[in-house]
Design a protein around this motif. Structure first.
Motif, short mmCIF file in Angstrom:
data_model
loop_
_atom_site.label_atom_id
_atom_site.label_comp_id
_atom_site.label_asym_id
_atom_site.label_seq_id
_atom_site.Cartn_x
_atom_site.Cartn_y
_atom_site.Cartn_z
N THR A 1 0.82 -1.21 0.00
CA THR A 1 0.00 0.00 0.00
C THR A 1 0.86 1.26 0.00
O THR A 1 0.38 2.33 -0.39
CB THR A 1 -0.96 0.01 1.20
OG1 THR A 1 -0.21 -0.11 2.41
CG2 THR A 1 -1.95 -1.13 1.11
N ASP A 2 2.11 1.15 0.43
CA ASP A 2 3.04 2.28 0.34
C ASP A 2 3.65 2.40 -1.05
O ASP A 2 3.78 3.50 -1.60
CB ASP A 2 4.17 2.15 1.38
CG ASP A 2 3.68 2.29 2.81
OD1 ASP A 2 2.62 2.92 3.01
OD2 ASP A 2 4.35 1.76 3.71
N LEU A 3 4.05 1.26 -1.62
CA LEU A 3 4.68 1.28 -2.94
C LEU A 3 3.69 1.64 -4.04
O LEU A 3 4.05 2.32 -5.01
CB LEU A 3 5.30 -0.08 -3.26
CG LEU A 3 6.47 -0.57 -2.40
CD1 LEU A 3 7.05 -1.85 -2.98
CD2 LEU A 3 7.54 0.49 -2.25
N TYR A 4 2.45 1.21 -3.89
CA TYR A 4 1.45 1.38 -4.95
C TYR A 4 0.18 2.01 -4.38
O TYR A 4 -0.87 1.36 -4.29
CB TYR A 4 1.13 0.03 -5.60
CG TYR A 4 2.38 -0.76 -5.93
CD1 TYR A 4 3.30 -0.31 -6.87
CD2 TYR A 4 2.66 -1.96 -5.27
CE1 TYR A 4 4.45 -1.01 -7.16
CE2 TYR A 4 3.82 -2.68 -5.55
CZ TYR A 4 4.72 -2.19 -6.50
OH TYR A 4 5.86 -2.90 -6.77
N PRO A 5 0.25 3.28 -3.97
CA PRO A 5 -0.91 3.92 -3.34
C PRO A 5 -2.08 4.13 -4.29
O PRO A 5 -3.20 4.43 -3.85
CB PRO A 5 -0.35 5.26 -2.85
CG PRO A 5 0.83 5.53 -3.74
CD PRO A 5 1.41 4.18 -4.05
#
Length: 335
Positions: A310-314
């Motif tokens: 969820t941080d890498l691909y918001p």
């Protein structure tokens, strides 16, 4: 991505990257519609290139029918030379090979590892995991057999991948929507309950649910992402984190029908695990690991190579538990 080799079968979707992958990969599959086809479909949508390596020749037509445009690469997981030849045609291998127990799982994955090492051209390998972080889970004394043996087999596969120096990404996507949500968390049943529901655990113990489409889409994105190279990618969307007890209540709210709920004691669950055959005993053991060992409450350990999806691909728009149950309700008649 150069055509991807997918060693296994399963689904993928979700909001996809605006930057397409650059090579080709293969999804190595064991037969049947599932993980391999989802990975191949998403790979095609992102890069226009994808392949499927199927260990059962009779699945060739079915794979081609569902994944139009994919290249079917013939091969046999038990034929080392055919695997090496297949992997020399691609640069990404996504494995989704199934298993009937720890030996079967470890043997199949290690055969893939050996072939990748000999081929020498694969720039990213994703082993067949897609559950909890097996290394963290295996350290918990609360995880019961046969789940413990299967998790330890996956740990040994991770060790072999690292020892071979193969560029990799390990995917932790916990519980799959398509298996657990229609059953409201109960592996004993095949669909939503009409009048009675078995509840495992309480609201203090949470599970994480990821739609097969989103799992595959994230896998395909990760194999071309340097931030996920040699990392453990945790997929933990906040909207899809809830207790198994909450699932039952949510279904009651959506259907407007109260269910007769049986809260299974841990002692009975342990007995059911002991007395049930594979794969039910493994499924029940993973339910136990969820509600007792807390394998869905794992931490992302950056020092151990953990990264959060969820941080890498918001930008990813996940299929939520709420969305899935709405679709399930529309597609069935509750008697």
């Amino acid at each position: 991505m150069t055509p991807a080799a997918d060693a296994g079968c399963s689904p993928a979707g979700g909001q996809q990257s605006s930057t397409p992958p650059t090579g080709a990969g293969t999804s190595v599959g064991s037969g049947g519609w599932g993980w391999s086809e989802w990975n191949a479909s998403v790979s095609l949508s992102l890069s226009g290139q994808s392949g499927g390596l199927l260990k059962k020749p009779r699945t060739r037509c079915r794979f081609s029918e569902y994944v139009v445009g994919a290249t079917v690469i013939g091969g046999d997981i038990y034929d080392h030379e055919s695997l090496v030849a297949a992997f020399k045609q691609v640069d990404v291998v996504i494995s989704a090979v199934g298993h009937h127990g720890p030996h079967d799982l470890e043997d199949g994955q290690l055969r893939i590892v050996a072939a990748i090492k000999e081929a020498g051209n694969v720039r990213r390998f994703v082993p067949s995991e897609y559950g909890c972080d097996v290394e963290q889970a295996a350290r918990s004394a609360a995880v019961l057999e046969p789940a413990r043996s299967i998790l330890l087999a996956k740990v040994r596969v991770r060790d072999a991948v690292r020892a071979a120096g193969i560029p990799h990404t390990f995917i932790c996507s916990y519980w799959a929507h398509g298996f657990v949500l229609p059953r409201l968390g109960d592996p004993h049943v095949d669909g939503p309950p009409a009048t009675k529901a078995t509840v495992f655990g309480d609201d203090a113990t949470r599970a994480i649910f990821v739609h097969e489409a989103d799992k595959a889409a994230l896998t395909v994105r990760a194999v071309d992402d340097p931030r996920a190279l040699d990392k453990i990618l945790y997929v933990r969307p906040a909207a899809n984190t809830c207790s198994l007890a909450h699932l039952v209540r949510l279904w009651e709210d959506k259907t407007g029908r109260a269910l007769d709920k049986y809260y299974m004691p841990e002692e009975e669950l342990v007995a059911r695990i002991r007395d049930s055959p594979l794969p039910l005993n493994f499924q029940l053991a993973m339910v136990h690991a969820t509600v007792v060992a807390g394998v869905c409450d794992q931490t992302v350990d950056a020092e151990a190579g953990g990264v959060e999806a969820t941080d890498l691909y918001p930008d990813v728009n996940y299929v939520t538990v709420d969305d899935f149950l709405d679709g399930l309700k529309e597609g069935i008649t509750v008697n």
